[in-house]
Design an enzyme around this catalytic site. Structure first.
Site, mmCIF file in Angstrom:
data_model
loop_
_atom_site.group_PDB
_atom_site.id
_atom_site.type_symbol
_atom_site.label_atom_id
_atom_site.label_comp_id
_atom_site.label_asym_id
_atom_site.label_seq_id
_atom_site.Cartn_x
_atom_site.Cartn_y
_atom_site.Cartn_z
ATOM 1 N N ASP A 82 -18.493 -21.548 5.527
ATOM 2 C CA ASP A 82 -19.009 -20.519 6.422
ATOM 3 C C ASP A 82 -19.208 -19.238 5.617
ATOM 4 O OD1 ASP A 82 -19.310 -18.418 8.176
ATOM 5 O OD2 ASP A 82 -17.746 -19.067 9.567
ATOM 6 N N PHE B 241 -11.892 -16.910 10.622
ATOM 7 C CA PHE B 241 -12.762 -16.457 11.718
ATOM 8 C C PHE B 241 -14.109 -17.152 11.578
ATOM 9 C CE2 PHE B 241 -15.962 -14.027 13.858
ATOM 10 C CZ PHE B 241 -15.346 -13.634 15.028
ATOM 11 N N THR C 195 -33.813 -23.107 22.931
ATOM 12 C CA THR C 195 -35.144 -22.552 23.228
ATOM 13 C C THR C 195 -35.760 -21.895 22.001
ATOM 14 O OG1 THR C 195 -34.557 -22.142 25.527
ATOM 15 C CG2 THR C 195 -36.439 -20.916 24.663
ATOM 16 N N LYS D 84 -25.568 -12.413 9.767
ATOM 17 C CA LYS D 84 -25.318 -11.030 9.337
ATOM 18 C C LYS D 84 -26.370 -10.511 8.348
ATOM 19 C CE LYS D 84 -20.320 -10.798 10.206
ATOM 20 N NZ LYS D 84 -19.947 -9.551 10.824
#
Lengths: 500, 500
Positions: free
Chosen positions: A326, A217, A381, A357
């Site tokens: 990751d 994931f 941005t 997280k």
């Protein structure tokens, strides 16, 4: 002067208004050397089954605005403390899921509340800058104090982002840019590169790929989603890329009994990785990067050995692919080390390490070579949020000051020991207890029983999360101590006893 | 009681410490009916050229951590007020770019600072929830008060997200899911759908497409990037999807002189849209949705008529494609209406409207039919950030209380009038002055002159942004009043005079 007085007044007032007014809470001070008193409730306290009537009412109200099928219950965050989440019906639950593993040091940690009372921090919350063009004065210092103080080995560069998916998307982009620059050598992009990229065509938008693992994931935006393979519900109906997907080792437990089988299983997966890299190169879609979780979390808490990851890192290097670890769910201390990849014992563990997280801000570290050659290639941005960096810096202070990585290691051992014992006691229900630090999991005999256990535990005051087909994952905050482990184990044991 | 006393004390202290200590600032109260005194500086005040020595030093420091090629200068956000951004060298500049159009009501607006002093808001900042599963008690009310109070016509459903790219990515996903559900009718996904989606293959990951326009900008994550076509630097080296790209009208100015030509140009583009939809259907990659900005911002402030958009909306409906209006930059009041699409005068302007920037939280509104049928199909850890919703609710109060949409309309007229006059005066430099509200732009004869003008203006205390090949875009906050317009025009006029 005036402002520090105000800080003190507000801090005192907070203590009085927010903390002491909550019934059943206590101060627990186990070590005189700690500068920050710990703050927590005594234990769970249940008034209704969950969701209670007020939660149900609010769910109905929100249902007119959003799909609420995933809502568990509504929370009273103001009354929640430490390891305890309080709901709107007054139920107080020991939280071993912590907002999908994203609350680092528990609810309403005094250090974070205090940070909010410093008037000099207010403008950081009120004026969110476009960090890529107009950073605040303290930005380099804050990044150095916070993120760089926990930089993975071999990495001195970090880019903040708003969330985990954005972090992985931009990490992928960095790998693609790096790969193409490498292919071009000193040559500038051709006119054809420039014209084709504007209309989504090769060579400007090249047919490059990212290799990922079945069960992984990495997020749900479309680039990330092409490397996510944990559940159908994430992927169905969304167009994707034809990228290679390798098998992730499926280890047999207990590990010490299956040393040879597990080593063979890991070899098989590594061979498949190399085969896929060659195959995709031949298909004209070279693998620019490999992305992997140190522990596949959403996919079922699937572990592999340090050897597996060391070999994988070498395969990436051998084939000229970048190696992206990751750590969105594994990072931030929950495995007993700040990064899960530290358990591999490597000086050069990765080219890119992404996070979010528990670090409160998203982002990724990268080796120098991976940094894009030009400005605006990696850009948006906001490029993160300095108010989250403020919190992160304080979280890191707390982790250090309260020796939380040691606590996690200690609590994790107690948790795993308890799971082993229960697994011995209930072999028809529990299996494959596994974990690192408090990042633990156990398999349940089937999906239905898993969900029933989780609901029963919740009604007794313990919040758990599922993962994979039939696992329960444990994701407490870093302030989850040994005595919390025992509170949990007692309740979990009761639930299992009632199941039989 | 105690907490309101603290609020007052802190508010007073803030006034004393943060506001009044800043030299050269003043209270401007133009209307006695306003409950909130306005707060701003007198005008620009320049001490060094920009970037000054301190900014240069910090840029060097940050250069060891990140690519700093895009950094303009470093800011002192604590000292910035209203329309004025203060840098670390003590330069105070009138800001017509506002952090890439993302500051709604100016810097350090008293209403937002005050919100931070309410102790009951602290836990919202300190405990970021996983909104999709464990929302806070006040979430439905806060969403109703804030976002739903500005819901576009025909839409009562809204989903928050962390940023603009995430908003568009998830809006695209909603359109794909909706489209496939429509194709399947009452039938559940087939076993083949379920198995193929896990390995990125059709039919589970279908060959659907989103139609976008040349010159558009919808973000930079990989799904969004496949619909972004404004600049090479955004897209080079990143793999993409083979999706259709239609021409966006290139209007000739002044509009009243080119009525016929512009109508023809818009017809040509609309015909091309229909041709592409048919062509991509034949290619086996049906257009699930059309995405468009009401004004192409990053791509050069390209406008089209309300007729164009009404026809486009009808084409989408006719061909069974969803219609997604991306208001990330145009939304929030800057065109004189809260949403730019309101200028089209339609009851049913879109199926999805996405937002971010000035709304402080990302997200999108959608018609009921577009809401996914099942939970967890549109999902991520945070699903937005309630602390941003708090600020947004207050921003909406201020917009209403201070009649800011009227102010924007008034200031926008003055700005456009000034640009027309300067364009008449400097026809070799300026052309195609255009805009709606203060969302204005003007073209410069060439890229080099554009950049030179922007740097000169900055050294005189005005911050501008570029867009497209050679446009300057004006993106002041909603508190940009007529007298700010005149301060800007005086300086801009000086810069132009010196160029000649």
């Amino acid at each position: 002067m005036a402002s520090s007085l105000i800080s003190r007044q507000l801090a005192l007032s907070l203590q009085k208004n927010l903390w002491l007014s909550a019934s059943g809470c206590r101060y627990v001070s186990k070590a005189a050397t700690k500068t920050q008193m710990e703050f927590d409730y005594d234990g769970p306290s249940m008034k209704t089954s969950v969701p209670g009537p007020r939660s149900q009412e609010l769910t109905k109200q929100l249902g007119d605005i959003q799909n609420v099928g995933a809502v568990n219950f509504f929370c009273n965050y103001e009354e929640s403390r430490g390891n305890y989440l309080v709901d709107v019906d007054g139920n107080r639950m020991l939280d071993l899921y912590t907002q999908i593993s994203s609350i680092p040091i528990g609810y309403n940690h005094p250090a974070l509340l205090k940070l909010m009372t410093n008037p000099h921090n207010l403008s950081t919350f009120v004026n969110r800058p476009a960090l890529g063009i107009l950073p605040p004065e303290n930005f380099p210092d804050k990044i150095s104090e916070s993120l760089l103080s926990v930089a993975p080995s071999g990495m001195s560069r970090v880019q903040t982002m708003a969330c985990g998916s954005c972090s992985n998307e931009n990490a992928f982009k960095s790998m693609f840019i790096w790969y193409r620059n490498k292919e071009r050598g000193q040559t500038a992009p051709s006119d054809q590169d420039l014209s084709t990229c504007m209309v989504n065509q090769a060579p400007g938008c090249p047919d490059l790929s990212i290799l990922s693992f079945m069960g992984s994931f990495h997020g749900r935006t479309m680039g990330c989603l092409a490397t996510t393979h944990s559940k159908v519900i994430h992927k169905l109906d969304i167009p994707s890329f034809d990228w290679p997907i390798a098998p992730f080792p499926r280890l047999q437990y207990p590990l010490e009994e299956f040393t040879r089988e597990n080593a063979q299983e890991e070899s098989r997966c590594l061979e498949e990785v190399e085969d896929l890299i060659v195959k995709w190169r031949q298909k004209g879609k070279p693998v620019a990067g490999i992305v992997v979780e140190p522990i596949q979390a959403e996919g079922g808490d699937n572990h592999a050995s340090p050897d597996f990851f060391r070999s994988l890192r070498n395969i990436a290097r051998k084939h000229g692919s970048a190696f992206h670890v990751d750590e969105v769910q594994t990072g931030g201390g929950t495995t007993g080390k700040f990064w899960a990849h530290e358990h591999w014992g490597m000086d050069d563990p990765a080219d890119i390490v992404s996070f979010s997280k528990k670090l409160l801000t998203g982002g990724y570290f990268q080796r120098d070579e991976l940094q894009p050659d030009k400005p605006y290639r990696i850009f948006n941005t906001w490029m993160g949020d300095p108010s989250k960096n403020l919190f992160l810096a304080e979280v890191l202070n707390v982790i250090h000051r309260e020796n939380l990585l040691e606590e996690v290691t200690r609590s994790g051992k107690a948790l795993l020991k308890g799971l082993y014992e229960l697994q011995g006691q209930y072999p028809n229900i529990l299996s494959r207890a596994r974990g690192q630090g408090t990042f633990c999991a156990v398999d349940i005999c089937d999906d239905e029983t898993r969900n029933s256990i989780m609901l029963k535990a919740r009604d007794k005051g313990v919040i758990l999360g599922g993962c994979g087909d039939r696992s329960i994952r444990f994701r407490p905050a870093l302030v989850f101590k040994e005595y919390h482990v025992h509170i949990f184990l007692n309740i979990f044991s009761d639930v299992l006893a009632q199941l039989k």
